[in-house]
Every structure is written in structure tokens, then in C-alpha cells.
Scaffold this motif. Sequence first.
Motif, PDB file in Angstrom:
ATOM      1  N   LYS A 189     -12.082   6.977  35.260  1.00  0.00           N
ATOM      2  CA  LYS A 189     -12.845   5.722  35.288  1.00  0.00           C
ATOM      3  C   LYS A 189     -13.651   5.623  36.592  1.00  0.00           C
ATOM      4  CE  LYS A 189     -12.189   0.767  34.384  1.00  0.00           C
ATOM      5  NZ  LYS A 189     -12.728   0.135  35.585  1.00  0.00           N
ATOM      6  N   ALA A 190     -12.993   5.932  37.710  1.00  0.00           N
ATOM      7  CA  ALA A 190     -13.657   5.855  39.018  1.00  0.00           C
ATOM      8  C   ALA A 190     -14.836   6.832  39.094  1.00  0.00           C
ATOM      9  CB  ALA A 190     -12.658   6.143  40.127  1.00  0.00           C
ATOM     10  N   ASN A 191     -14.650   8.038  38.537  1.00  0.00           N
ATOM     11  CA  ASN A 191     -15.732   9.028  38.548  1.00  0.00           C
ATOM     12  C   ASN A 191     -16.945   8.516  37.781  1.00  0.00           C
ATOM     13  OD1 ASN A 191     -14.128  10.772  40.012  1.00  0.00           O
ATOM     14  ND2 ASN A 191     -13.589  12.076  38.280  1.00  0.00           N
ATOM     15  N   LEU A 192     -16.692   7.872  36.658  1.00  0.00           N
ATOM     16  CA  LEU A 192     -17.771   7.326  35.834  1.00  0.00           C
ATOM     17  C   LEU A 192     -18.545   6.243  36.591  1.00  0.00           C
ATOM     18  CD1 LEU A 192     -18.547   8.147  32.974  1.00  0.00           C
ATOM     19  CD2 LEU A 192     -17.090   6.302  32.105  1.00  0.00           C
ATOM     20  N   GLU A 193     -17.827   5.502  37.416  1.00  0.00           N
ATOM     21  CA  GLU A 193     -18.462   4.412  38.174  1.00  0.00           C
ATOM     22  C   GLU A 193     -19.378   4.924  39.297  1.00  0.00           C
ATOM     23  OE1 GLU A 193     -15.002   2.212  39.281  1.00  0.00           O
ATOM     24  OE2 GLU A 193     -14.809   1.266  37.304  1.00  0.00           O
ATOM     25  N   ALA A 194     -19.283   6.208  39.614  1.00  0.00           N
ATOM     26  CA  ALA A 194     -20.162   6.787  40.640  1.00  0.00           C
ATOM     27  C   ALA A 194     -21.634   6.711  40.245  1.00  0.00           C
ATOM     28  CB  ALA A 194     -19.780   8.239  40.919  1.00  0.00           C
ATOM     29  N   THR A 195     -21.894   6.565  38.946  1.00  0.00           N
ATOM     30  CA  THR A 195     -23.289   6.473  38.488  1.00  0.00           C
ATOM     31  C   THR A 195     -23.966   5.213  39.024  1.00  0.00           C
ATOM     32  OG1 THR A 195     -22.556   5.389  36.448  1.00  0.00           O
ATOM     33  CG2 THR A 195     -22.873   7.779  36.360  1.00  0.00           C
ATOM     34  N   ARG A 196     -23.176   4.236  39.451  1.00  0.00           N
ATOM     35  CA  ARG A 196     -23.756   2.973  39.943  1.00  0.00           C
ATOM     36  C   ARG A 196     -23.890   2.930  41.472  1.00  0.00           C
ATOM     37  NH1 ARG A 196     -20.332   0.832  35.763  1.00  0.00           N
ATOM     38  NH2 ARG A 196     -18.784   0.042  37.239  1.00  0.00           N
ATOM     39  N   LEU A 197     -23.408   3.979  42.125  1.00  0.00           N
ATOM     40  CA  LEU A 197     -23.430   4.008  43.596  1.00  0.00           C
ATOM     41  C   LEU A 197     -24.761   4.571  44.090  1.00  0.00           C
ATOM     42  CD1 LEU A 197     -22.071   3.837  46.381  1.00  0.00           C
ATOM     43  CD2 LEU A 197     -20.947   6.018  45.885  1.00  0.00           C
ATOM     44  N   GLN A 198     -25.422   3.826  44.964  1.00  0.00           N
ATOM     45  CA  GLN A 198     -26.713   4.263  45.497  1.00  0.00           C
ATOM     46  C   GLN A 198     -26.565   4.579  46.986  1.00  0.00           C
ATOM     47  OE1 GLN A 198     -29.039   4.587  43.193  1.00  0.00           O
ATOM     48  NE2 GLN A 198     -30.551   5.460  44.577  1.00  0.00           N
ATOM     49  N   LEU A 199     -26.660   5.857  47.333  1.00  0.00           N
ATOM     50  CA  LEU A 199     -26.544   6.268  48.727  1.00  0.00           C
ATOM     51  C   LEU A 199     -27.873   6.062  49.449  1.00  0.00           C
ATOM     52  CD1 LEU A 199     -24.601   9.629  48.234  1.00  0.00           C
ATOM     53  CD2 LEU A 199     -23.640   7.379  48.739  1.00  0.00           C
ATOM     54  N   THR A 200     -27.802   5.824  50.751  1.00  0.00           N
ATOM     55  CA  THR A 200     -29.023   5.669  51.550  1.00  0.00           C
ATOM     56  C   THR A 200     -29.548   7.048  51.950  1.00  0.00           C
ATOM     57  OG1 THR A 200     -27.869   5.661  53.672  1.00  0.00           O
ATOM     58  CG2 THR A 200     -28.077   3.522  52.528  1.00  0.00           C
ATOM     59  N   SER A 201     -30.799   7.082  52.413  1.00  0.00           N
ATOM     60  CA  SER A 201     -31.367   8.359  52.873  1.00  0.00           C
ATOM     61  C   SER A 201     -30.575   8.901  54.056  1.00  0.00           C
ATOM     62  CB  SER A 201     -32.845   8.192  53.238  1.00  0.00           C
ATOM     63  OG  SER A 201     -33.007   7.158  54.167  1.00  0.00           O
ATOM     64  N   GLU A 202     -30.030   7.990  54.886  1.00  0.00           N
ATOM     65  CA  GLU A 202     -29.184   8.416  56.012  1.00  0.00           C
ATOM     66  C   GLU A 202     -27.892   9.060  55.501  1.00  0.00           C
ATOM     67  OE1 GLU A 202     -32.023   5.461  57.410  1.00  0.00           O
ATOM     68  OE2 GLU A 202     -30.559   5.366  55.787  1.00  0.00           O
ATOM     69  N   ASN A 203     -27.325   8.487  54.445  1.00  0.00           N
ATOM     70  CA  ASN A 203     -26.124   9.072  53.832  1.00  0.00           C
ATOM     71  C   ASN A 203     -26.413  10.488  53.337  1.00  0.00           C
ATOM     72  OD1 ASN A 203     -25.174   5.967  52.093  1.00  0.00           O
ATOM     73  ND2 ASN A 203     -24.797   6.588  54.224  1.00  0.00           N
ATOM     74  N   ILE A 204     -27.527  10.623  52.628  1.00  0.00           N
ATOM     75  CA  ILE A 204     -27.916  11.922  52.053  1.00  0.00           C
ATOM     76  C   ILE A 204     -28.109  12.957  53.164  1.00  0.00           C
ATOM     77  CG2 ILE A 204     -29.711  13.145  50.738  1.00  0.00           C
ATOM     78  CD1 ILE A 204     -28.178  11.297  48.906  1.00  0.00           C
ATOM     79  N   GLN A 205     -28.725  12.521  54.240  1.00  0.00           N
ATOM     80  CA  GLN A 205     -28.971  13.414  55.380  1.00  0.00           C
ATOM     81  C   GLN A 205     -27.650  13.853  56.018  1.00  0.00           C
ATOM     82  OE1 GLN A 205     -31.896  11.731  57.978  1.00  0.00           O
ATOM     83  NE2 GLN A 205     -32.025  13.555  59.269  1.00  0.00           N
ATOM     84  N   ALA A 206     -26.718  12.917  56.144  1.00  0.00           N
ATOM     85  CA  ALA A 206     -25.407  13.241  56.734  1.00  0.00           C
ATOM     86  C   ALA A 206     -24.663  14.256  55.861  1.00  0.00           C
ATOM     87  CB  ALA A 206     -24.581  11.968  56.893  1.00  0.00           C
ATOM     88  N   ILE A 207     -24.759  14.082  54.543  1.00  0.00           N
ATOM     89  CA  ILE A 207     -24.066  14.996  53.627  1.00  0.00           C
ATOM     90  C   ILE A 207     -24.725  16.379  53.648  1.00  0.00           C
ATOM     91  CG2 ILE A 207     -23.420  15.422  51.216  1.00  0.00           C
ATOM     92  CD1 ILE A 207     -23.259  12.305  50.923  1.00  0.00           C
ATOM     93  N   ALA A 208     -26.051  16.408  53.837  1.00  0.00           N
ATOM     94  CA  ALA A 208     -26.749  17.706  53.938  1.00  0.00           C
ATOM     95  C   ALA A 208     -26.156  18.557  55.054  1.00  0.00           C
ATOM     96  CB  ALA A 208     -28.238  17.483  54.161  1.00  0.00           C
ATOM     97  N   GLY A 209     -25.672  17.897  56.103  1.00  0.00           N
ATOM     98  CA  GLY A 209     -25.082  18.606  57.244  1.00  0.00           C
ATOM     99  C   GLY A 209     -23.698  19.180  56.987  1.00  0.00           C
ATOM    100  N   LEU A 210     -23.119  18.887  55.811  1.00  0.00           N
ATOM    101  CA  LEU A 210     -21.780  19.396  55.491  1.00  0.00           C
ATOM    102  C   LEU A 210     -21.803  20.800  54.877  1.00  0.00           C
ATOM    103  CD1 LEU A 210     -20.120  16.167  53.997  1.00  0.00           C
ATOM    104  CD2 LEU A 210     -19.864  17.109  56.298  1.00  0.00           C
ATOM    105  N   GLU A 211     -22.996  21.299  54.573  1.00  0.00           N
ATOM    106  CA  GLU A 211     -23.117  22.647  53.996  1.00  0.00           C
ATOM    107  C   GLU A 211     -22.423  23.677  54.878  1.00  0.00           C
ATOM    108  OE1 GLU A 211     -23.644  26.045  52.419  1.00  0.00           O
ATOM    109  OE2 GLU A 211     -24.702  24.481  51.301  1.00  0.00           O
ATOM    110  N   ARG A 212     -21.517  24.453  54.278  1.00  0.00           N
ATOM    111  CA  ARG A 212     -20.852  25.516  55.050  1.00  0.00           C
ATOM    112  C   ARG A 212     -20.593  26.763  54.191  1.00  0.00           C
ATOM    113  NH1 ARG A 212     -15.994  21.316  55.646  1.00  0.00           N
ATOM    114  NH2 ARG A 212     -14.671  21.871  53.856  1.00  0.00           N
ATOM    115  N   GLY A 213     -21.283  26.828  53.069  1.00  0.00           N
ATOM    116  CA  GLY A 213     -21.163  28.022  52.226  1.00  0.00           C
ATOM    117  C   GLY A 213     -19.772  28.233  51.675  1.00  0.00           C
ATOM    118  N   GLU A 214     -19.052  27.148  51.454  1.00  0.00           N
ATOM    119  CA  GLU A 214     -17.652  27.265  51.007  1.00  0.00           C
ATOM    120  C   GLU A 214     -17.582  27.391  49.489  1.00  0.00           C
ATOM    121  OE1 GLU A 214     -13.352  24.957  51.320  1.00  0.00           O
ATOM    122  OE2 GLU A 214     -15.018  24.280  52.554  1.00  0.00           O
TER     123      GLU A 214
END
Length: 266
Positions: A229-254
Motif C-alpha cells: 500500500k505504501a509503495n503505491l502511495e509513492a505515486t503521489r509524492l512530488q520531490l523537489t529539484s533539490e531532492n532529485i539533485q541530492a539523490i543524484a549524488g548517491l550513485e555508486r555503481g552498486e
Amino acid sequence: MQNPSIGLGTFRLQGQQVIDSVNNGLELGYRLIDTAQIYGNEAEVGEAIAASGISREAISITTKIWTENLSREKLIPSLRESLAKLQTKQVDLTLIHWPAPRDALQVADYIHALAEAKALGLTRQIGVSNFTITHLKAAIAAVGASEISDLQIEIHPFLQSRKIIDYARNQGIAITAYMPLAYGKVLYDPILQAIAAQHQATAAQVALAWSLQQGFTVIPSSTQRTNLKANLEATRLQLTSENIQAIAGLERGERLANPDFAPQWD
């Protein structure tokens, strides 16, 4: 029917566990179910869908051809077997699960066989999974980019797979992100946790929203109804451009899905 943006993955789910997961998922509103020949659960997935009371036309089913069935002699018979297990005359999307190990078979041969399965009406659309740019180019050369509707690859904040995504998108091929929660590792990342706190959400929802906002289809799996149910609710979550940028920095080829027969990744 257009594929929903979030579906239910069934990797590693067996027996009653997968029946319950699909039952719960369909009750909660999932309308895309992803399985594969090698998962050994197509019959249970088919059983759950048949018992749901939801019309077959309302549910999108994806399955994948295993490496042992890639030869021209085996591919279509194996898909017919999958259809029998899934209790349907046609699946919505059939993928080549992995390129032939060590490229023992030519991509052109098995993608042509898959296109033939489509022509026979066994699958509505075809696509590929775990392909590199080289494999994708070979598939496009064989049947044309317009014939390949989807590329399913591992994508999560720790493996962002940008090269292959950019190439596929330039060819007009849609992207499905599998393992979008990195086997639950996203739950423990402090940056994802901090973003989740900002939005009164969970780190899992943040990871899913990150993929969804990039236009990917996501197929997380869970055995817990509350998580489904919680996963389905992710469709309603709107991240900010700052959030997206922060997540881009998590790339580590894992890369988590990397069996010994995997191709040389881009």
C-alpha cells in the motif's frame, strides 16, 4: 492499454507467498504484475489473477524468456507454456530476460523469434531486460526500435544506469526499473531518510518517487500488505529539484543483480 507506472514485482516470491502478494496487490489497486519463467511462480501468479475477479483486460502481465529458451526452437514453445501457467491467451509484455550467456546466440536470432511470438498474438508487446547498449543496438538493427517497447534494468539511487537509459530513451524505448529499493538498502540511507522526513514519507517512497519522476515504471515487490500500500502511495509524492539533485549524488555503481553470466556492463 497503457502500462501503469507502478507494478508488482514477484522475484523471489514462491507458492502461497506469491499468491498472497498478488491477491493483496490487486485488491489495493495494482494493475501491472511482473513475473518470469525462471521465477518458478507463473502458475501461482496466474492462479491469483484468475481468482481476483478482475477482468483480464484490466491487468497488464509481463513475463520474461529465460536464457535456456532463447533458441528459435525453444522460445515460442516456452512462451506458450508460460501462457498456460498464467491462464491467459496473451501476455501484455514479453522480455528477453538476459542476453545469451557469453553471446553464444546472436541477439538478432532471439529477438526475431520474440517478434514472431508477437506476430502470432502470444504477446501484445516485446522488449528486453539486462541488455547493454551493444545488445540493444543489435536488437534495434534486427527488428527496429519501434518494435522494442521496454527495457527493464536495475535502477535505484545507488545504481543510476544513466548511459543505457539515455541511449534507450533516444530510441524511444520505455524504461522499467527493477530492484528500485535496492533490496531494502534505501531504507537505511541518511540522505533518503532526511528527504523522507521533509515530505512525511518513507525512504522507500522517496526512492520510488525518484524513479517515477524520471518517467520510469517501477516494479517493487513485497510480501507485506502495508508495504504494498505504501509503495503505491509513492505515486503521489512530488520531490523537489533539490531532492532529485541530492539523490543524484548517491550513485555508486552498486549493482545487485550481477550473476556470473551477466554481460559486460556499460
